[in-house]
Write a protein that holds these residues in place. Structure first.
Motif, PDB file in Angstrom:
ATOM      1  N   TRP A 262       0.855  -1.187   0.000  1.00  8.61           N
ATOM      2  CA  TRP A 262       0.000   0.000   0.000  1.00  8.61           C
ATOM      3  C   TRP A 262       0.893   1.240   0.000  1.00  8.61           C
ATOM      4  O   TRP A 262       2.003   1.201   0.538  1.00  8.61           O
ATOM      5  CB  TRP A 262      -0.893   0.017   1.255  1.00  8.61           C
ATOM      6  N   PRO A 263       0.457   2.326  -0.639  1.00 10.09           N
ATOM      7  CA  PRO A 263       1.254   3.562  -0.564  1.00 10.09           C
ATOM      8  C   PRO A 263       1.514   3.955   0.882  1.00 10.09           C
ATOM      9  O   PRO A 263       0.610   3.947   1.722  1.00 10.09           O
ATOM     10  CB  PRO A 263       0.360   4.591  -1.278  1.00 10.09           C
ATOM     11  N   GLY A 264       2.749   4.291   1.194  1.00 11.57           N
ATOM     12  CA  GLY A 264       3.140   4.541   2.572  1.00 11.57           C
ATOM     13  C   GLY A 264       2.621   5.872   3.090  1.00 11.57           C
ATOM     14  O   GLY A 264       2.832   6.912   2.457  1.00 11.57           O
ATOM     15  N   PRO A 265       1.957   5.878   4.254  1.00  8.56           N
ATOM     16  CA  PRO A 265       1.577   7.146   4.885  1.00  8.56           C
ATOM     17  C   PRO A 265       2.782   7.792   5.556  1.00  8.56           C
ATOM     18  O   PRO A 265       3.530   7.138   6.279  1.00  8.56           O
ATOM     19  CB  PRO A 265       0.520   6.717   5.910  1.00  8.56           C
ATOM     20  N   ASN A 266       2.978   9.071   5.303  1.00 10.81           N
ATOM     21  CA  ASN A 266       4.131   9.792   5.828  1.00 10.81           C
ATOM     22  C   ASN A 266       3.699  11.106   6.470  1.00 10.81           C
ATOM     23  O   ASN A 266       2.816  11.800   5.947  1.00 10.81           O
ATOM     24  CB  ASN A 266       5.117  10.118   4.700  1.00 10.81           C
TER      25      ASN A 266
ATOM     26  N   HIS B 250       8.613   6.271   3.401  1.00 12.99           N
ATOM     27  CA  HIS B 250       8.519   5.055   2.634  1.00 12.99           C
ATOM     28  C   HIS B 250       7.591   5.307   1.460  1.00 12.99           C
ATOM     29  O   HIS B 250       6.589   6.002   1.565  1.00 12.99           O
ATOM     30  CB  HIS B 250       8.056   3.856   3.476  1.00 12.99           C
ATOM     31  N   SER B 251       7.978   4.721   0.341  1.00  9.59           N
ATOM     32  CA  SER B 251       7.181   4.849  -0.865  1.00  9.59           C
ATOM     33  C   SER B 251       5.945   3.954  -0.765  1.00  9.59           C
ATOM     34  O   SER B 251       4.813   4.410  -0.921  1.00  9.59           O
ATOM     35  CB  SER B 251       8.033   4.486  -2.079  1.00  9.59           C
ATOM     36  N   ILE B 252       6.182   2.677  -0.522  1.00  8.72           N
ATOM     37  CA  ILE B 252       5.101   1.743  -0.230  1.00  8.72           C
ATOM     38  C   ILE B 252       5.509   0.906   0.978  1.00  8.72           C
ATOM     39  O   ILE B 252       6.688   0.851   1.339  1.00  8.72           O
ATOM     40  CB  ILE B 252       4.752   0.824  -1.426  1.00  8.72           C
ATOM     41  N   HIS B 253       4.521   0.309   1.621  1.00  7.14           N
ATOM     42  CA  HIS B 253       4.808  -0.609   2.715  1.00  7.14           C
ATOM     43  C   HIS B 253       4.052  -1.907   2.483  1.00  7.14           C
ATOM     44  O   HIS B 253       3.121  -1.969   1.660  1.00  7.14           O
ATOM     45  CB  HIS B 253       4.433  -0.006   4.079  1.00  7.14           C
ATOM     46  N   SER B 254       4.444  -2.938   3.216  1.00 12.45           N
ATOM     47  CA  SER B 254       3.748  -4.223   3.152  1.00 12.45           C
ATOM     48  C   SER B 254       3.566  -4.776   4.555  1.00 12.45           C
ATOM     49  O   SER B 254       4.489  -4.752   5.378  1.00 12.45           O
ATOM     50  CB  SER B 254       4.541  -5.236   2.321  1.00 12.45           C
ATOM     51  N   LEU B 255       2.354  -5.267   4.826  1.00 16.39           N
ATOM     52  CA  LEU B 255       2.030  -5.948   6.082  1.00 16.39           C
ATOM     53  C   LEU B 255       1.634  -7.398   5.809  1.00 16.39           C
ATOM     54  O   LEU B 255       0.895  -8.002   6.576  1.00 16.39           O
ATOM     55  CB  LEU B 255       0.905  -5.195   6.804  1.00 16.39           C
TER      56      LEU B 255
ATOM     57  N   GLN C 195       9.114  -1.974   4.146  1.00 14.11           N
ATOM     58  CA  GLN C 195       8.963  -0.657   3.540  1.00 14.11           C
ATOM     59  C   GLN C 195       9.962  -0.482   2.410  1.00 14.11           C
ATOM     60  O   GLN C 195      11.098  -0.946   2.484  1.00 14.11           O
ATOM     61  CB  GLN C 195       9.156   0.432   4.584  1.00 14.11           C
ATOM     62  N   VAL C 196       9.523   0.190   1.353  1.00 17.63           N
ATOM     63  CA  VAL C 196      10.401   0.572   0.249  1.00 17.63           C
ATOM     64  C   VAL C 196      10.885   1.994   0.490  1.00 17.63           C
ATOM     65  O   VAL C 196      10.093   2.910   0.718  1.00 17.63           O
ATOM     66  CB  VAL C 196       9.668   0.484  -1.101  1.00 17.63           C
ATOM     67  N   MET C 197      12.216   2.149   0.436  1.00 10.86           N
ATOM     68  CA  MET C 197      12.812   3.465   0.638  1.00 10.86           C
ATOM     69  C   MET C 197      13.833   3.737  -0.461  1.00 10.86           C
ATOM     70  O   MET C 197      14.437   2.807  -1.006  1.00 10.86           O
ATOM     71  CB  MET C 197      13.499   3.538   2.006  1.00 10.86           C
ATOM     72  N   PRO C 198      14.047   5.017  -0.800  1.00 10.98           N
ATOM     73  CA  PRO C 198      15.109   5.359  -1.748  1.00 10.98           C
ATOM     74  C   PRO C 198      16.471   5.075  -1.136  1.00 10.98           C
ATOM     75  O   PRO C 198      16.601   4.867   0.071  1.00 10.98           O
ATOM     76  CB  PRO C 198      14.897   6.858  -1.991  1.00 10.98           C
ATOM     77  N   THR C 199      17.489   5.088  -1.978  1.00 11.77           N
ATOM     78  CA  THR C 199      18.812   4.663  -1.520  1.00 11.77           C
ATOM     79  C   THR C 199      19.851   5.777  -1.510  1.00 11.77           C
ATOM     80  O   THR C 199      21.034   5.513  -1.282  1.00 11.77           O
ATOM     81  CB  THR C 199      19.308   3.492  -2.378  1.00 11.77           C
TER      82      THR C 199
END
Length: 548
Positions: A191-195, A339-344, A362-366
């Motif tokens: 899901w798109p990550g809430p920030n 985070h761009s997207i996350h997974s549970l 979580q997907v994050m830039p590098t």
């Protein structure tokens, strides 16, 4: 009873409420009590930080993040920091002393605990149930979401319906799309990550411009750090914030009530700030440290420690990650990070996996070129030098993204914060000693997740994956060392953060967590602080206070 402050100590006018720590929980408490007319004083050992000081918009930002803006106080060594003795710990707690606390350097991933996190004893036979439920905390979550400028997308199937972030989500970007493609192929949740990063202007927050250096501070002023979201409002409402104030102990009277705190200013001068109520908001390391430092004849094992649990059951959310290198430039220098997207997908217990509880991914830039180059540390030296570096940059910089794992760890009394017998801060006050070992259950959980993360990258088409099994200095989630509960024999504070042993002492930071969950905890810390502040205000007339 503590020895009273000496006559030479500076003594201020009494406050209704004294808050120790100006991070997220202290900021929320100060704002909401000041808005209700209470006289509030907050003592913060750090200072204000101007967003223009942050390194993220400067060419040398990666170098600056390795020392002056490092997240580990043992590396950073700013004047306001205190050291931690970590030789007996698998993870080094990270934090930041300043107005806004560690929210200045957090990634701003703003997630709620799941309903199951409040009932792990009932559901899984581990940890403890919380003294309230997800549903009871929901209205407080909703309000702090609005206050910090949460950007996100409603409808995440992992949560109960009804969570509607106040601002639209950030674009998930090329890295999110590529990662999501792999997750869809595997049939796994994302899901798109809430920030807590503003996708449009919000209060004091500017709109995010995707610098991507969120974890070294936001130069744009778009991240929901509490120096921007809460302290200006608290100060306008009449709260008083004293910076450069290092608290050395909390004082009590003959009845065992807190009377205020002794602190040292930057010149080493001692002051006493009296108050009717004391609120600790010093994080899951600083709070037990201060309670233990406040030992007296009346409280021989430390203040509020009749249960013996102050400083025990430390939980730090072990983090690992798998980075994938891809065949296209995905702009993975850009933010938010966040985070761009996350997974549970693997969050809840499945006994067939050989462990209990789970993890959040979580997907994050590098980041920049130094991070890109580090992905080739296993290559021969000659391949990482001279002209070959340019080729590595062409095929790596912007071509990668990180799938990170934030693992739940269970509360264990052997994981502790105590006072070190030798190490001190710059004022000679004993430093915290951290003893933290990752359990076998958590190691299995981490290994399972890391293996699946390789699969997620492979499904998304990665050419190569690089694993970090454990970040030894991440993520700065400091939880569990003064847990809440109904039984004074097995908890430090009640469900509203009031100390069982000291009726006018409250704790509002992450130390009160009975269990950790596996999501980033700041949203829950802020919601709990708001709930406690409102309870304190509602019941002020019945609150026992020391005689002036």
């Amino acid at each position: 009873m503590n020895t009273p402050p000496t006559a030479r100590s500076g003594t201020a006018e009494p406050a209704n409420v004294l808050i120790i720590g100006a991070g997220p929980s202290g900021a929320v408490t100060a704002r909401h009590l000041a808005e209700r007319g209470f006289s509030v004083v907050c003592l913060e050992q750090g200072d204000w930080v101007n967003p223009t000081e942050f390194p993220g918009d400067k060419p040398e930002w990666e170098l600056l993040s390795m020392r002056r803006w490092h997240h580990d106080p043992n590396v950073r060594r700013r004047a306001a920091d205190y050291p931690c003795e970590v030789s007996g710990s698998d993870i080094h707690p990270v934090m930041f002393s300043g107005v806004g606390g560690s929210s200045l350097l957090f990634g701003a991933q703003w997630m709620r605990l799941l309903p199951s996190d409040f009932r792990t004893r009932t559901l899984d036979g581990v940890g403890d149930d919380w003294p309230f439920t997800y549903e009871e905390l929901t209205p407080y979550y909703d309000r702090v979401d609005a206050e910090v400028g949460l950007s996100g997308l409603e409808g995440d199937p992992a949560y109960p319906p009804g969570w509607t972030p106040p601002m639209p989500p950030h674009p998930i970007g090329k890295i999110g799309k590529r990662a999501a493609r792999g997750m869809n192929k595997l049939g796994w949740h994302w899901w798109p990550g809430p920030n807590a990063i503003a996708s449009q202007r919000h209060g004091n927050l500017a709109q995010c411009v995707r610098i991507g250096a969120c974890e070294t501070g936001c130069p744009q002023g778009a991240k929901g750090s509490f120096d921007l979201t809460h302290w200006p409002i608290a100060l306008r409402a009449g709260a008083r914030l004293i910076t450069g104030a290092r608290v050395r102990r909390i004082h009590t009277d003959h009845k065992g009530l807190a009377t205020g705190a002794v602190y040292l200013d930057r010149d080493g001068n001692e002051h006493f700030q009296p108050a009717e109520v004391v609120v600790l908001a010093a994080n899951g390391v600083g709070t037990p440290r201060l309670l233990l430092l406040s030992q007296s004849d009346q409280f021989p094992d430390g203040l509020a420690n009749s249960s013996g649990l102050v400083g025990k059951r430390l939980m730090l959310h072990p983090n690992g990650e798998v980075t994938g290198i891809y065949d296209e430039d995905m702009d993975s220098r850009l933010g938010p990070a966040g985070h761009s997207i996350h997974s549970l997908e693997f969050y809840e217990t499945d006994a067939d996996r050989g462990f209990v509880r789970g993890a959040k991914w979580q997907v994050m830039p590098t980041g920049g070129p130094l991070r890109a180059l580090s992905l080739h540390d296993d290559a021969p030296f000659e391949d990482r030098w001279g002209a070959n570096v340019h080729q590595l940059m062409r095929t790596t910089l912007g071509h990668t993204f990180q799938w990170g794992v934030n693992a739940e760890d269970l509360p264990e009394e052997t994981n502790t914060v105590t006072l070190d017998g030798e190490l001190t801060d710059s004022d000679g006050i004993p430093a915290p000693k951290i003893n933290y070992r990752i359990s076998e259950n958590t190691r299995r959980l981490m290994r399972f997740s890391l293996n699946r993360l390789h699969e997620a990258h492979e499904a998304a088409g990665a050419l190569k994956t690089v694993e970090t099994e454990l970040w030894s200095d991440q993520p700065g989630h400091l939880l569990g060392t003064a847990r809440m509960g109904e039984d004074p024999n097995t908890s430090v504070v009640d469900g509203y953060g009031r100390a069982h042993d000291v009726s006018n002492l409250f704790i509002v930071d992450g130390s009160v967590f009975p269990t950790a969950g596996a999501v980033n905890p700041t949203a829950t810390i802020a919601a709990i602080a708001l709930r406690t502040a409102e309870h304190l205000a509602k019941n002020a007339r019945a609150q026992e206070v020391p005689l002036s």
